[in-house]
Design a protein around this motif. Sequence first.
Motif, PDB file in Angstrom:
ATOM      1  N   ALA A  53      -2.375   7.194   3.802  1.00 14.95           N
ATOM      2  CA  ALA A  53      -2.026   6.461   2.635  1.00 14.95           C
ATOM      3  C   ALA A  53      -2.817   5.404   2.317  1.00 14.95           C
ATOM      4  N   THR A  73       0.898  -4.009  -7.889  1.00 13.27           N
ATOM      5  CA  THR A  73       0.917  -2.399  -7.812  1.00 13.27           C
ATOM      6  C   THR A  73       0.464  -2.102  -6.164  1.00 13.27           C
ATOM      7  N   ASP A  74      -0.103  -2.901  -5.457  1.00 16.27           N
ATOM      8  CA  ASP A  74      -0.829  -2.701  -4.158  1.00 16.27           C
ATOM      9  C   ASP A  74      -0.301  -3.793  -3.259  1.00 16.27           C
ATOM     10  N   ASP A 112       8.037  -7.740  -9.722  1.00 15.48           N
ATOM     11  CA  ASP A 112       7.231  -6.964  -9.968  1.00 15.48           C
ATOM     12  C   ASP A 112       5.570  -7.212 -10.307  1.00 15.48           C
ATOM     13  N   SER A 130      -0.995   1.693  -1.986  1.00 13.62           N
ATOM     14  CA  SER A 130      -0.345   1.405  -3.355  1.00 13.62           C
ATOM     15  C   SER A 130       1.063   1.440  -3.115  1.00 13.62           C
ATOM     16  N   ARG A 131       2.058   0.766  -3.896  1.00 10.83           N
ATOM     17  CA  ARG A 131       3.401   0.554  -3.945  1.00 10.83           C
ATOM     18  C   ARG A 131       4.291   1.772  -3.739  1.00 10.83           C
ATOM     19  N   GLU A 132       3.824   2.771  -4.348  1.00  8.89           N
ATOM     20  CA  GLU A 132       4.558   4.073  -4.322  1.00  8.89           C
ATOM     21  C   GLU A 132       4.346   4.808  -3.024  1.00  8.89           C
ATOM     22  N   ARG A 133       3.246   4.763  -2.234  1.00  9.88           N
ATOM     23  CA  ARG A 133       2.954   5.200  -1.023  1.00  9.88           C
ATOM     24  C   ARG A 133       3.719   4.596   0.086  1.00  9.88           C
ATOM     25  N   ARG A 135       6.317   2.804  -0.294  1.00  9.97           N
ATOM     26  CA  ARG A 135       7.818   2.941  -0.433  1.00  9.97           C
ATOM     27  C   ARG A 135       8.139   4.330   0.304  1.00  9.97           C
ATOM     28  N   VAL A 136       7.343   5.314   0.317  1.00 10.43           N
ATOM     29  CA  VAL A 136       7.578   6.665   1.036  1.00 10.43           C
ATOM     30  C   VAL A 136       7.533   6.213   2.509  1.00 10.43           C
ATOM     31  N   ASP A 139      10.649   4.515   3.919  1.00  7.67           N
ATOM     32  CA  ASP A 139      11.699   5.529   4.034  1.00  7.67           C
ATOM     33  C   ASP A 139      11.818   6.116   5.052  1.00  7.67           C
TER      34      ASP A 139
END
Length: 251
Positions: A53, A73-74, A112, A130-133, A135-136, A139
């Motif tokens: 990631a 974003t990061d 944000d 990245s924010r998306e990675r 978040r995963v 979780d």
Amino acid sequence: MPDTSSCQFEQRPRRLVMGTAGLQADFCKMCNVRPSSVCSAIENEDIGRLAEAAVETIVTPGRCFIEEGEPATDFFNVTSGTVKLFKALPDGRRQITGFAGPGHFLGLAVSDRYAFGAEAVDTVRLCRFSRERMRVLLDDFPRMERRLLEEASNELVAAQNQMLLLGRKTARERVASFLLDQANHGELNSEGQLHLPMTRGDIADYLGLTIETVSRTLSWMRAQGMIDVGKGYAITILAQERLESLAEGED
């Protein structure tokens, strides 16, 4: 506001630099700052997920990589170098709010958008997520989320200490507090010296003092036998207990 053109950095996806997934994981396992960073929340058997990631990022001195007000974003984990954190005013003036070194995790935001700017003081290496990675990862690894909460709590404590420093402490107390904080979080060289890569102007800005006052205070501390100042602004703390007493207003 900082010049947006300066917010540039060299990105090195770890999979391109290290090659195989096994080498990626080994790179993270051998990272010197891992024990003190949020990455410590992930066990060795799962470290490959973290490595995949991350994007290794190099920021040259004077370049910013977080711009206040831009979309958050990061996230960034500092692995080497020193980062200057600041807030900007509409007329272009900046107030330095802190310095971050190896192990610091930057980019935590309640909205944000980034609430501060970040600029490399010297050559800085980062692991960018990245924010998306992220978040995963959070979780899948609840321990990492708890570690991030600890990081946010530490930032709150640091902000409270900074308010006390600017609001109540004398110039000598401020400089003493700064040196002790850098000694506690920085790295000493082979001669036991504390290297301060930031300019006297940056230190003065952070402490709410003039450059002349900072220089005069350091000279006074040297004359009192509390510190020694070497080449390149390398500082050796000679009397830590006296410096601690001064920082607390007891000297």
